[in-house]
Write a protein that holds these residues in place. Structure first.
Motif, PDB file in Angstrom:
ATOM      1  N   PHE C 170      -6.200  22.153  16.336  1.00  0.00           N
ATOM      2  CA  PHE C 170      -6.828  23.428  16.714  1.00  0.00           C
ATOM      3  C   PHE C 170      -6.252  23.923  18.036  1.00  0.00           C
ATOM      4  O   PHE C 170      -5.829  25.075  18.154  1.00  0.00           O
ATOM      5  CB  PHE C 170      -8.340  23.224  16.810  1.00  0.00           C
ATOM      6  N   SER C 173      -2.703  25.124  17.605  1.00  0.00           N
ATOM      7  CA  SER C 173      -2.395  26.261  16.734  1.00  0.00           C
ATOM      8  C   SER C 173      -3.064  27.548  17.184  1.00  0.00           C
ATOM      9  O   SER C 173      -2.580  28.624  16.896  1.00  0.00           O
ATOM     10  CB  SER C 173      -2.817  25.952  15.292  1.00  0.00           C
ATOM     11  N   LYS C 174      -4.175  27.449  17.909  1.00  0.00           N
ATOM     12  CA  LYS C 174      -4.931  28.663  18.200  1.00  0.00           C
ATOM     13  C   LYS C 174      -4.990  29.004  19.690  1.00  0.00           C
ATOM     14  O   LYS C 174      -5.718  29.900  20.077  1.00  0.00           O
ATOM     15  CB  LYS C 174      -6.354  28.524  17.648  1.00  0.00           C
ATOM     16  N   TYR C 175      -4.307  28.264  20.526  1.00  0.00           N
ATOM     17  CA  TYR C 175      -4.278  28.606  21.945  1.00  0.00           C
ATOM     18  C   TYR C 175      -2.829  28.736  22.382  1.00  0.00           C
ATOM     19  O   TYR C 175      -1.937  28.157  21.776  1.00  0.00           O
ATOM     20  CB  TYR C 175      -4.934  27.513  22.799  1.00  0.00           C
ATOM     21  N   ARG C 233      -2.062  21.284  11.910  1.00  0.00           N
ATOM     22  CA  ARG C 233      -1.631  22.430  12.702  1.00  0.00           C
ATOM     23  C   ARG C 233      -0.963  23.466  11.802  1.00  0.00           C
ATOM     24  O   ARG C 233      -1.253  24.655  11.880  1.00  0.00           O
ATOM     25  CB  ARG C 233      -0.661  21.992  13.792  1.00  0.00           C
ATOM     26  N   MET C 236      -3.606  25.267  10.001  1.00  0.00           N
ATOM     27  CA  MET C 236      -4.439  26.148  10.832  1.00  0.00           C
ATOM     28  C   MET C 236      -3.676  27.391  11.271  1.00  0.00           C
ATOM     29  O   MET C 236      -4.275  28.426  11.532  1.00  0.00           O
ATOM     30  CB  MET C 236      -4.947  25.383  12.054  1.00  0.00           C
ATOM     31  N   ASP C 241      -5.677  34.814  13.188  1.00  0.00           N
ATOM     32  CA  ASP C 241      -6.200  34.818  14.558  1.00  0.00           C
ATOM     33  C   ASP C 241      -7.349  35.802  14.715  1.00  0.00           C
ATOM     34  O   ASP C 241      -8.205  35.627  15.574  1.00  0.00           O
ATOM     35  CB  ASP C 241      -5.078  35.175  15.538  1.00  0.00           C
ATOM     36  N   ILE C 244     -10.680  34.266  14.739  1.00  0.00           N
ATOM     37  CA  ILE C 244     -11.046  33.650  16.010  1.00  0.00           C
ATOM     38  C   ILE C 244     -11.524  34.733  16.975  1.00  0.00           C
ATOM     39  O   ILE C 244     -12.538  34.580  17.660  1.00  0.00           O
ATOM     40  CB  ILE C 244      -9.834  32.894  16.618  1.00  0.00           C
ATOM     41  N   GLU C 254     -16.063  28.160  22.265  1.00  0.00           N
ATOM     42  CA  GLU C 254     -14.839  27.616  21.674  1.00  0.00           C
ATOM     43  C   GLU C 254     -15.164  26.452  20.745  1.00  0.00           C
ATOM     44  O   GLU C 254     -14.547  26.270  19.711  1.00  0.00           O
ATOM     45  CB  GLU C 254     -13.874  27.171  22.766  1.00  0.00           C
ATOM     46  N   TYR C 258     -14.438  26.091  16.737  1.00  0.00           N
ATOM     47  CA  TYR C 258     -13.796  24.918  16.125  1.00  0.00           C
ATOM     48  C   TYR C 258     -14.590  24.425  14.926  1.00  0.00           C
ATOM     49  O   TYR C 258     -14.056  24.299  13.829  1.00  0.00           O
ATOM     50  CB  TYR C 258     -13.656  23.811  17.175  1.00  0.00           C
ATOM     51  N   VAL C 262     -13.055  27.162  12.177  1.00  0.00           N
ATOM     52  CA  VAL C 262     -11.767  26.557  11.869  1.00  0.00           C
ATOM     53  C   VAL C 262     -11.908  25.348  10.948  1.00  0.00           C
ATOM     54  O   VAL C 262     -11.189  25.221   9.957  1.00  0.00           O
ATOM     55  CB  VAL C 262     -11.025  26.190  13.167  1.00  0.00           C
TER      56      VAL C 262
END
Lengths: 341, 362, 350
Positions: C170, C173-175, C233, C236, C241, C244, C254, C258, C262
């Motif tokens: 997570f 892949s998302k930050y 990853r 995800m 995005d 999110i 956050e 998750y 996610v």
């Protein structure tokens, strides 16, 4: 009755979910506080932390201290009790009077294992690719029950190496199935397959192919299925013969997958251990002693225990693996590029 | 209240400047549309307002409070996304409730708000379905509903209609407009479609390459575009641009020749004396008509004629080789290759200098 | 029958048989025998008594010699089909055997003793499954313990793997944060470092942490799988995005993003990883072999290896326990084979 059971199951399911949900909500309370301090992006570190901690302790640190290990001597396991010997382990490994004869080396065990592994890798990988390719091509044909046949060849892949080793030990026993079949067919004498050098070596190759070919077959099959049908149809319209279709269309288009399979098979074959260890324990003598078993015995089991030497040997093996892995990455990157273009 | 003020907002991704010193004041209850070609920075600007991104420099105020460093969750705004961004694993109801639960709202209040939004948007029949089981239009309603239940200070809408088919888009547009009238809440709407902008907006912000080209009501933009870009972007089909020059400027008017073939006097006087200067003359296709036998006009050769019944679209080429598009009212028997003469009223001309800016005063 | 044959031989397009069709079926049938045969043979053998196991040529089904109770004898006597000197056949029980001559009696009239050459008789066999092969190791040996250890290691390692790998995936892949690529490179890089390369120093680390002869010493080094992080990853990255962003607008923290957004959406990838993790950990051999030296801590794989490595191999138990070890994997195979095959074909994971 059935309704009742489903009811119970869904109640149990939602109960679990409720408990997990409650736990997560409780965890969320301090984490919201943390987020206030760390900020949104700062939370990324929090999510990374557990994995990276375990990763660092159990993979990264051992990887780094392996080099230190290989420069120490003695039989102690903790680094602070070991004495620094520099490159002595390596020089011992490489001190041979005749570089073509493993027996002339100071560490003849190592070179025997290297030699065994090399022969194993060459023969096993060649046969493996051949068998997997034939199987994949056959599974790619219009056959009845393709899913079933694919499953047949895939079955041993999931078996544990210990189970695989024991299954085959049982078959290759003196009283085993193989001798029985040979006896029934040819009236052959009972033979000890696992106590004869050549046959034991052949058995390790055969068993490891049996155990893993399904995996490579799947990858190759996926590659074959990615070849557009209309290419075959176009070739058929042109009256191309079957063998020509195979050599001129199928094989070239499958080449990228073949390269990946080749390198993967090489990497795995160099690390052969589990199933052949259970099958032959490296015997008879040291004729099926491969590198990992050598490292294992040097590090833990043998009476001549020498962890420093084991570490040095493992680093040499690691170097070979790194080269192979880089080859694999290059190959798959080239594939990706090809797919994009 | 929903007054949003942007001051010198700049955003760079590495060396790429996506927004360059944006100043904007959005009044409470206003429907503002950000419009521009793709890559102009309109969506990025919206994300800065939402708090999903932080500007490189500049300040954002909501109702006079500085919120530049306030996370998205605490700005009291709601957003409708281009892809709707409905949580695929939750039912419609759970989608609507998610944000309210996060705000620790009492269950009864959540139920009440969802019921109200469901009634307003007519989504009550499928509250228990998953987004995957809904049509595009229904998903759109749910996405809007998710924003409405939050009772936000302002709505942010990022190309919300672009995934709908043409017919649905028109009806949803009308509904959005009605919704705004009813809620009287500030709405900021991003689109690349100038028709949406024209039909929905109280004020339109035209963006290009990270800069604001013009801010104004739809008709201001249509009637007095500040530059060639806005002139070409607003109105469909696009405005024609022909080369011309100023012959004289005096009294209350400006005299120009178009292509050196027709001379007209605009009823507006340019502020600066630009006599003899080369300029660009803009004229909308709808303002062009066939010249009468005695009328002056410019010659053109017909490339293609599209008869639509109520109007006739003529693709033509003028003497300099420049393309010209005319939308003639009614039906005309024209054939490609035919030489015609076209004319227009002086008041409908737009004059731009060689940098593309509107000549001030005209 | 004819229609069955027609169905089997029918080919698309109605062409005749080509030699490759014959080769195909030979290969497939041969493959079926070679791939399944050994496991089937093992399972059949696991029900045989030690006597039947040591017989050559072996039988396919587990036969035991039938026995009868005869008055005047404490133990039941084995029953034989005997060709009497006059050429007639009879069923007699063996009383005693001296050299090649057996003293045999008719169970109905135990008084008369026949002296029979052992070449003139055949044991009366009957099929009997020696289920004690399965119960004994659990009751008398430590196999129940081993089974429990294996289950514990597999379940714990899989749960921890799923949790910490998905958290890391997570984050990756998302930050967007500094050092992200470095971490990715390190993770991918360590795919090159198999256990075989680091087992000596890893052993010292595990010992230093006091995890030698501890099941956690088996579990922990396996849970930060680079493969798992990478797989999750990649999956995800396909979660939009905007979802999110939407959740952030919805005031989700956050952590909530998750586990409420996610994780549920990554369920297919988590399932793949869970299945692989179960198979990996259940099958693990070398590392448990190194870390576990106390017999009460053995996993099934280690226990089997130790018992099979003894001088006097008790095959009847080994075979039965091998079958037990095989069962979970067979279950996974039967129910999830297609799923796994797709996983391998698309990710090259193993």
């Amino acid at each position: 009755m059935a309704d009742n059971r489903r009811g119970i199951r869904s109640i149990a399911g939602s109960l679990v979910l409720a408990v997990v949900g409650r736990v997560m909500r409780i965890i969320d309370i301090p984490l919201r506080g943390l987020q206030k301090v760390a900020g949104q992006t700062g939370m990324a570190s929090f999510f990374l932390l557990p994995n990276m901690a375990v990763f660092t302790v159990f993979i990264l640190i051992p990887f780094v201290i392996n080099f230190v290990y290989s420069m120490t001597g003695g039989t102690q396991i903790f680094l602070d009790q070991r004495r620094f010997v520099g490159l002595q382990q390596y020089s011992e490994i490489f001190s041979c009077s005749d570089y073509l004869d493993p027996n002339s080396c100071l560490q003849d065990g190592f070179w025997t294992a290297v030699g065994n592994t090399a022969s194993f890798v060459v023969i096993q990988v060649t046969l493996m690719i051949l068998v997997s390719l034939i199987t994949a091509v056959i599974l790619n044909r219009e056959i009845i029950g393709r899913g079933f046949w694919r499953a047949v060849f895939f079955f041993p892949v999931l078996l544990s190496p210990v189970v695989t080793g024991l299954i085959w030990r049982w078959i290759l026993e003196r009283q085993g199935l193989l001798n029985f079949i040979l006896y029934e067919l040819f009236g052959a004498e009972q033979f000890n397959w696992l106590t004869e050098r050549t046959t034991a070596f052949a058995a390790t190759i055969g068993v490891s192919i049996w155990a893993h070919m399904g995996f490579y077959t799947l990858i190759l099959l996926a590659g074959l299925q990615a070849i557009p049908r209309d290419l075959y149809e176009a070739a058929q319209m042109d009256g191309t013969s079957r063998s020509r279709i195979f050599w001129r269309i199928t094989l070239p288009l499958l080449m990228p997958n073949l390269v990946v399979v080749l390198v993967l098979a090489l990497i795995r074959a160099v690390q052969v251990f589990d199933e052949v260890f259970v099958l032959t324990h490296g015997g008879p003598g040291t004729s099926t002693m491969y590198l990992i078993q050598y490292i294992y015995e040097m590090g833990f089991a043998s009476e001549l225990k020498n962890p420093g030497l084991a570490a040095a040997a493992s680093i040499l093996m690691g170097a070979v693996l790194v080269v192979l892995t880089l080859m694999q990455m290059a190959a798959s990157r080239r594939n990706e590029k090809k797919r994009e273009s | 209240m929903g007054r949003i003020t942007l001051e010198k907002i700049t955003k760079s991704f590495g060396a790429v400047k996506v927004l360059q010193s944006i100043d904007l004041d959005i009044r409470d209850g206003e429907f503002v549309v950000f419009v521009g070609p793709s890559g102009c920075g309109k969506s990025t600007l919206l994300r800065q307002i939402a708090g999903l991104d932080k500007p490189t420099s500049g300040d954002i105020c909501i109702d006079g409070k500085l919120v530049t460093d306030v996370p998205a969750a605490d700005r009291g705004l709601a957003m409708v996304f281009q892809s709707y961004a409905l949580y695929p694993h939750m039912s419609v109801k759970q989608n609507l409730a998610f944000g309210l639960e996060n705000a620790r709202m009492p269950k009864i209040e959540i139920e009440r708000r969802i019921a109200e939004a469901a009634r307003m948007l007519e989504i009550g029949d499928y509250l228990d379905r998953r987004p995957g089981q809904l049509s595009g239009g229904q998903r759109q309603r749910v996405a809007i509903g998710r924003a409405i239940v939050r009772n936000p200070t302002a709505f942010l809408l990022d190309e919300p209609l672009s995934n709908l088919d043409a017919e649905l888009r028109i009806s949803m547009r009308a509904e959005l407009s009605a919704l705004h009238k009813r809620l009287q809440t500030t709405m900021i709407y991003v689109t690349h479609d100038q028709i949406e902008a024209m039909t929905l907006a109280n004020r339109i912000v035209v963006l290009r390459k990270g800069r604001i080209e013009q801010v104004g009501t739809p008709l201001e933009l249509y009637n007095t575009p500040a530059n060639r870009f806005v002139a070409g972007f607003i109105g469909a089909p696009s405005m024609n641009f022909l080369s011309g020059s100023i012959v004289a400027a005096g009294g209350e008017g400006t005299t120009v020749t178009v292509l050196g073939e027709e001379t007209l006097t605009l009823p507006r006087k340019a502020d600066d004396d630009m006599t003899e200067q080369a300029i660009t003359v803009g004229v909308r296709p709808q303002h062009i008509r066939l010249a009468g036998p005695d009328e002056p006009g410019i010659g053109a050769k017909v490339d293609l004629v599209e008869g639509l019944g109520s109007e006739t679209v003529v693709h033509a080429r003028v003497s300099t080789g420049e393309r010209l598009l005319a939308v003639l009212a009614g039906q005309h028997a024209l054939a490609s290759g035919e030489e015609i003469r076209l004319t227009f009223d002086a008041k409908d001309l737009h004059l731009f200098d060689k940098d593309g800016s509107r000549l001030s005063g005209t | 029958m004819a229609t069955v044959w027609q169905f089997i031989t029918r080919r698309r397009g109605g062409e005749g048989w080509h030699w490759t069709d014959v080769a195909t079926w030979v290969w497939l049938i041969g493959g079926l025998l070679i791939m399944f045969g050994p496991a089937v043979w093992l399972t059949l053998s696991s029900f045989k008594s030690p006597a039947a196991l040591s017989k050559f040529p072996p039988t396919i089904l587990p036969y035991v010699t039938q026995e009868v109770r005869v008055e005047g004898f404490d133990k039941p006597l084995p029953l034989y089909e005997v060709t009497l000197p006059d050429g007639t056949m009879a069923r007699l029980a063996e009383k005693r055997r001296v050299g090649i001559i057996a003293q045999m009696i008719d169970p109905k009239s135990p008084e008369t003793v026949h002296k029979i050459n052992i070449n003139d008789r055949k044991p009366v066999d009957m099929v009997e499954f020696a289920t004690s092969n399965y119960t004994e190791p659990f009751l008398q040996f430590d196999f129940l313990r081993y089974l429990w250890n294996s289950v514990f290691v597999t379940v714990m390692a899989t749960i921890i793997t799923l949790v910490i790998n998905s958290m890391a995936a997570f984050a990756l892949s998302k930050y967007k944060f500094r050092g992200q690529n470095l971490i990715l490179i390190i993770i991918v890089g360590t795919l090159m470092v198999p256990l075989g390369v680091i087992m000596v120093p890893l052993y010292s680390v595990v010992s230093a942490l006091g995890l030698f002869n501890n099941l956690w010493g088996v579990i922990l080094p396996t849970v930060a799988t680079p493969t798992g992080v990478f797989l999750l990853r990649q999956y995800m990255l396909t979660i939009p995005d905007e979802l999110i962003d939407a959740a952030r607008m919805d005031k989700a923290s956050e952590w909530q993003i998750y586990w409420r957004i996610v994780l549920p959406l990554a369920a297919p990838a988590l399932a793949v990883l869970a299945i692989f993790s179960v198979v990996w950990r259940w099958n693990d051999f070398l590392w448990p072999l190194i870390v576990l030296s106390r017999s009460s801590l053995y996993t099934l794989q280690v226990g089997l290896n130790v018992y099979a490595g003894q001088l006097n191999v008790q095959w009847q138990y080994i075979l039965a326990m091998t079958v037990v070890t095989m069962i979970p994997v067979i279950l996974v195979f039967v129910f999830l084979q297609k799923f796994i095959a797709r996983g391998i074909a698309t990710t090259g994971l193993k």
